[in-house]
Scaffold this motif. Structure first.
Motif, PDB file in Angstrom:
ATOM      1  N   ASP A  58      17.172 -25.311 -23.819  1.00 19.87           N
ATOM      2  CA  ASP A  58      18.275 -24.609 -24.213  1.00 19.87           C
ATOM      3  C   ASP A  58      18.844 -26.033 -25.667  1.00 19.87           C
ATOM      4  O   ASP A  58      19.723 -25.354 -26.462  1.00 19.87           O
ATOM      5  CB  ASP A  58      19.480 -24.581 -23.716  1.00 19.87           C
ATOM      6  CG  ASP A  58      20.947 -23.705 -23.961  1.00 19.87           C
ATOM      7  OD1 ASP A  58      21.033 -22.862 -24.842  1.00 19.87           O
ATOM      8  OD2 ASP A  58      21.690 -24.300 -23.176  1.00 19.87           O
ATOM      9  N   VAL A  59      18.760 -26.870 -25.220  1.00 22.31           N
ATOM     10  CA  VAL A  59      19.722 -28.142 -26.243  1.00 22.31           C
ATOM     11  C   VAL A  59      18.791 -28.340 -27.032  1.00 22.31           C
ATOM     12  O   VAL A  59      19.043 -28.403 -28.372  1.00 22.31           O
ATOM     13  CB  VAL A  59      19.644 -29.539 -24.789  1.00 22.31           C
ATOM     14  CG1 VAL A  59      19.970 -30.136 -26.153  1.00 22.31           C
ATOM     15  CG2 VAL A  59      20.197 -29.058 -24.380  1.00 22.31           C
ATOM     16  N   THR A  60      17.472 -28.122 -26.917  1.00 22.72           N
ATOM     17  CA  THR A  60      15.517 -29.291 -28.024  1.00 22.72           C
ATOM     18  C   THR A  60      16.172 -27.593 -29.448  1.00 22.72           C
ATOM     19  O   THR A  60      16.915 -28.292 -30.313  1.00 22.72           O
ATOM     20  CB  THR A  60      14.966 -28.583 -27.810  1.00 22.72           C
ATOM     21  OG1 THR A  60      14.533 -29.943 -26.693  1.00 22.72           O
ATOM     22  CG2 THR A  60      14.166 -28.968 -28.840  1.00 22.72           C
ATOM     23  N   TYR A  61      16.345 -26.176 -28.711  1.00 17.65           N
ATOM     24  CA  TYR A  61      15.945 -25.418 -29.970  1.00 17.65           C
ATOM     25  C   TYR A  61      17.604 -24.100 -30.189  1.00 17.65           C
ATOM     26  O   TYR A  61      17.410 -23.681 -30.822  1.00 17.65           O
ATOM     27  CB  TYR A  61      15.460 -24.433 -29.476  1.00 17.65           C
ATOM     28  CG  TYR A  61      13.645 -24.281 -29.450  1.00 17.65           C
ATOM     29  CD1 TYR A  61      13.000 -25.251 -30.548  1.00 17.65           C
ATOM     30  CD2 TYR A  61      13.505 -24.761 -28.230  1.00 17.65           C
ATOM     31  CE1 TYR A  61      12.111 -25.718 -30.495  1.00 17.65           C
ATOM     32  CE2 TYR A  61      11.784 -25.529 -27.978  1.00 17.65           C
ATOM     33  CZ  TYR A  61      11.764 -26.113 -29.129  1.00 17.65           C
ATOM     34  OH  TYR A  61       9.776 -26.517 -29.371  1.00 17.65           O
ATOM     35  N   LYS A  62      18.954 -25.501 -29.357  1.00 13.56           N
ATOM     36  CA  LYS A  62      19.876 -24.642 -29.494  1.00 13.56           C
ATOM     37  C   LYS A  62      20.215 -22.967 -29.409  1.00 13.56           C
ATOM     38  O   LYS A  62      20.259 -22.377 -30.176  1.00 13.56           O
ATOM     39  CB  LYS A  62      20.768 -25.081 -30.705  1.00 13.56           C
ATOM     40  CG  LYS A  62      21.449 -26.363 -31.335  1.00 13.56           C
ATOM     41  CD  LYS A  62      21.083 -27.044 -32.722  1.00 13.56           C
ATOM     42  CE  LYS A  62      22.098 -28.543 -32.660  1.00 13.56           C
ATOM     43  NZ  LYS A  62      20.868 -28.782 -32.266  1.00 13.56           N
ATOM     44  N   LEU A  63      19.629 -22.751 -28.315  1.00 13.53           N
ATOM     45  CA  LEU A  63      18.873 -21.144 -27.957  1.00 13.53           C
ATOM     46  C   LEU A  63      20.939 -20.637 -26.881  1.00 13.53           C
ATOM     47  O   LEU A  63      21.241 -19.706 -27.172  1.00 13.53           O
ATOM     48  CB  LEU A  63      18.610 -21.455 -26.919  1.00 13.53           C
ATOM     49  CG  LEU A  63      17.364 -21.430 -26.711  1.00 13.53           C
ATOM     50  CD1 LEU A  63      15.889 -21.461 -26.299  1.00 13.53           C
ATOM     51  CD2 LEU A  63      16.333 -20.410 -28.267  1.00 13.53           C
ATOM     52  N   ASN A  64      21.678 -21.658 -27.178  1.00 12.36           N
ATOM     53  CA  ASN A  64      22.937 -20.434 -26.467  1.00 12.36           C
ATOM     54  C   ASN A  64      23.269 -19.916 -25.102  1.00 12.36           C
ATOM     55  O   ASN A  64      23.838 -18.761 -25.409  1.00 12.36           O
ATOM     56  CB  ASN A  64      23.972 -19.893 -27.518  1.00 12.36           C
ATOM     57  CG  ASN A  64      25.184 -20.978 -28.341  1.00 12.36           C
ATOM     58  OD1 ASN A  64      25.016 -22.404 -27.661  1.00 12.36           O
ATOM     59  ND2 ASN A  64      25.461 -21.045 -29.269  1.00 12.36           N
ATOM     60  N   LEU A  65      22.539 -20.709 -24.419  1.00  9.46           N
ATOM     61  CA  LEU A  65      21.881 -19.261 -23.480  1.00  9.46           C
ATOM     62  C   LEU A  65      23.241 -19.918 -21.998  1.00  9.46           C
ATOM     63  O   LEU A  65      23.034 -18.556 -21.803  1.00  9.46           O
ATOM     64  CB  LEU A  65      20.788 -20.220 -22.547  1.00  9.46           C
ATOM     65  CG  LEU A  65      19.444 -20.471 -23.561  1.00  9.46           C
ATOM     66  CD1 LEU A  65      19.000 -20.907 -21.740  1.00  9.46           C
ATOM     67  CD2 LEU A  65      19.517 -18.891 -23.286  1.00  9.46           C
ATOM     68  N   HIS A  66      24.467 -20.444 -22.480  1.00 13.56           N
ATOM     69  CA  HIS A  66      25.607 -19.827 -21.209  1.00 13.56           C
ATOM     70  C   HIS A  66      25.696 -18.570 -22.448  1.00 13.56           C
ATOM     71  O   HIS A  66      26.329 -18.571 -20.703  1.00 13.56           O
ATOM     72  CB  HIS A  66      26.834 -21.254 -22.186  1.00 13.56           C
ATOM     73  CG  HIS A  66      26.800 -21.318 -22.927  1.00 13.56           C
ATOM     74  ND1 HIS A  66      26.014 -21.919 -24.573  1.00 13.56           N
ATOM     75  CD2 HIS A  66      28.331 -20.585 -23.614  1.00 13.56           C
ATOM     76  CE1 HIS A  66      26.772 -21.440 -25.532  1.00 13.56           C
ATOM     77  NE2 HIS A  66      28.264 -20.910 -25.069  1.00 13.56           N
ATOM     78  N   GLN A  67      25.352 -17.744 -22.865  1.00 13.75           N
ATOM     79  CA  GLN A  67      26.425 -16.474 -23.203  1.00 13.75           C
ATOM     80  C   GLN A  67      25.364 -15.803 -21.674  1.00 13.75           C
ATOM     81  O   GLN A  67      25.719 -14.708 -21.790  1.00 13.75           O
ATOM     82  CB  GLN A  67      25.771 -16.218 -24.625  1.00 13.75           C
ATOM     83  CG  GLN A  67      24.597 -15.940 -24.554  1.00 13.75           C
ATOM     84  CD  GLN A  67      24.443 -15.506 -25.610  1.00 13.75           C
ATOM     85  OE1 GLN A  67      25.233 -15.265 -26.899  1.00 13.75           O
ATOM     86  NE2 GLN A  67      22.614 -15.597 -26.322  1.00 13.75           N
ATOM     87  N   TYR A  68      24.497 -15.599 -21.395  1.00 16.43           N
ATOM     88  CA  TYR A  68      23.815 -15.042 -20.415  1.00 16.43           C
ATOM     89  C   TYR A  68      24.625 -15.496 -18.659  1.00 16.43           C
ATOM     90  O   TYR A  68      24.230 -15.159 -17.798  1.00 16.43           O
ATOM     91  CB  TYR A  68      22.471 -15.485 -20.206  1.00 16.43           C
ATOM     92  CG  TYR A  68      21.913 -15.170 -21.886  1.00 16.43           C
ATOM     93  CD1 TYR A  68      22.156 -13.776 -21.754  1.00 16.43           C
ATOM     94  CD2 TYR A  68      21.539 -15.881 -22.716  1.00 16.43           C
ATOM     95  CE1 TYR A  68      21.630 -13.538 -23.170  1.00 16.43           C
ATOM     96  CE2 TYR A  68      21.035 -15.238 -23.837  1.00 16.43           C
ATOM     97  CZ  TYR A  68      21.194 -13.637 -24.322  1.00 16.43           C
ATOM     98  OH  TYR A  68      19.998 -13.717 -25.059  1.00 16.43           O
ATOM     99  N   GLY A  69      25.824 -16.482 -18.302  1.00 14.02           N
ATOM    100  CA  GLY A  69      26.293 -16.752 -17.408  1.00 14.02           C
ATOM    101  C   GLY A  69      27.079 -15.396 -16.815  1.00 14.02           C
ATOM    102  O   GLY A  69      27.102 -14.677 -17.451  1.00 14.02           O
ATOM    103  N   LEU A  70      27.807 -15.703 -15.872  1.00 19.03           N
ATOM    104  CA  LEU A  70      28.814 -15.169 -14.680  1.00 19.03           C
ATOM    105  C   LEU A  70      29.592 -14.995 -16.400  1.00 19.03           C
ATOM    106  O   LEU A  70      30.635 -15.628 -16.312  1.00 19.03           O
ATOM    107  CB  LEU A  70      29.167 -15.702 -13.544  1.00 19.03           C
ATOM    108  CG  LEU A  70      29.726 -14.810 -12.557  1.00 19.03           C
ATOM    109  CD1 LEU A  70      28.990 -12.699 -12.989  1.00 19.03           C
ATOM    110  CD2 LEU A  70      30.062 -15.302 -11.607  1.00 19.03           C
ATOM    111  N   GLN A  71      29.801 -13.661 -16.065  1.00 23.04           N
ATOM    112  CA  GLN A  71      31.801 -13.067 -17.180  1.00 23.04           C
ATOM    113  C   GLN A  71      31.862 -12.114 -16.622  1.00 23.04           C
ATOM    114  O   GLN A  71      31.653 -11.446 -16.342  1.00 23.04           O
ATOM    115  CB  GLN A  71      30.715 -12.466 -18.857  1.00 23.04           C
ATOM    116  CG  GLN A  71      30.311 -13.006 -19.365  1.00 23.04           C
ATOM    117  CD  GLN A  71      29.358 -12.334 -20.190  1.00 23.04           C
ATOM    118  OE1 GLN A  71      29.736 -11.134 -21.010  1.00 23.04           O
ATOM    119  NE2 GLN A  71      29.029 -13.410 -21.689  1.00 23.04           N
ATOM    120  N   PRO A  72      32.874 -12.132 -15.244  1.00 21.90           N
ATOM    121  CA  PRO A  72      33.834 -12.219 -14.974  1.00 21.90           C
ATOM    122  C   PRO A  72      34.489 -10.971 -15.376  1.00 21.90           C
ATOM    123  O   PRO A  72      34.758 -10.264 -16.929  1.00 21.90           O
ATOM    124  CB  PRO A  72      34.791 -12.657 -14.498  1.00 21.90           C
ATOM    125  CG  PRO A  72      35.066 -14.006 -14.956  1.00 21.90           C
ATOM    126  CD  PRO A  72      33.896 -14.003 -16.075  1.00 21.90           C
TER     127      PRO A  72
END
Length: 64
Positions: free
Chosen positions: A28-42
């Motif tokens: 995620d950090v190396t390739y700047k994938l922005n995976l936090h968008q797949y976290g919990l969205q209430p």
């Protein structure tokens, strides 16, 4: 089965899980994938996938 063998066997899954978390964070950090968008969205149906992905995602090095 002796204690040392049981300890070794019981630590395999947690260590593997930890390795997976670190690998995801690294990519995620190396390739700047922005995976936090797949976290919990209430309060939205799309956010339900975060129930399964959230344990693997971490925001920064301090959090991991």
């Amino acid at each position: 089965m002796n204690k040392q063998n049981r300890l070794l066997q019981s630590s395999v899954f947690p260590l593997f899980f930890l390795l997976v978390i670190w690998a995801i964070f690294y990519f995620d950090v190396t390739y700047k994938l922005n995976l936090h968008q797949y976290g919990l969205q209430p309060l939205c149906v799309e956010g339900l996938k975060g129930i399964f992905t959230m344990p693997l995602l971490h925001s920064d090095l301090g959090h991991i």
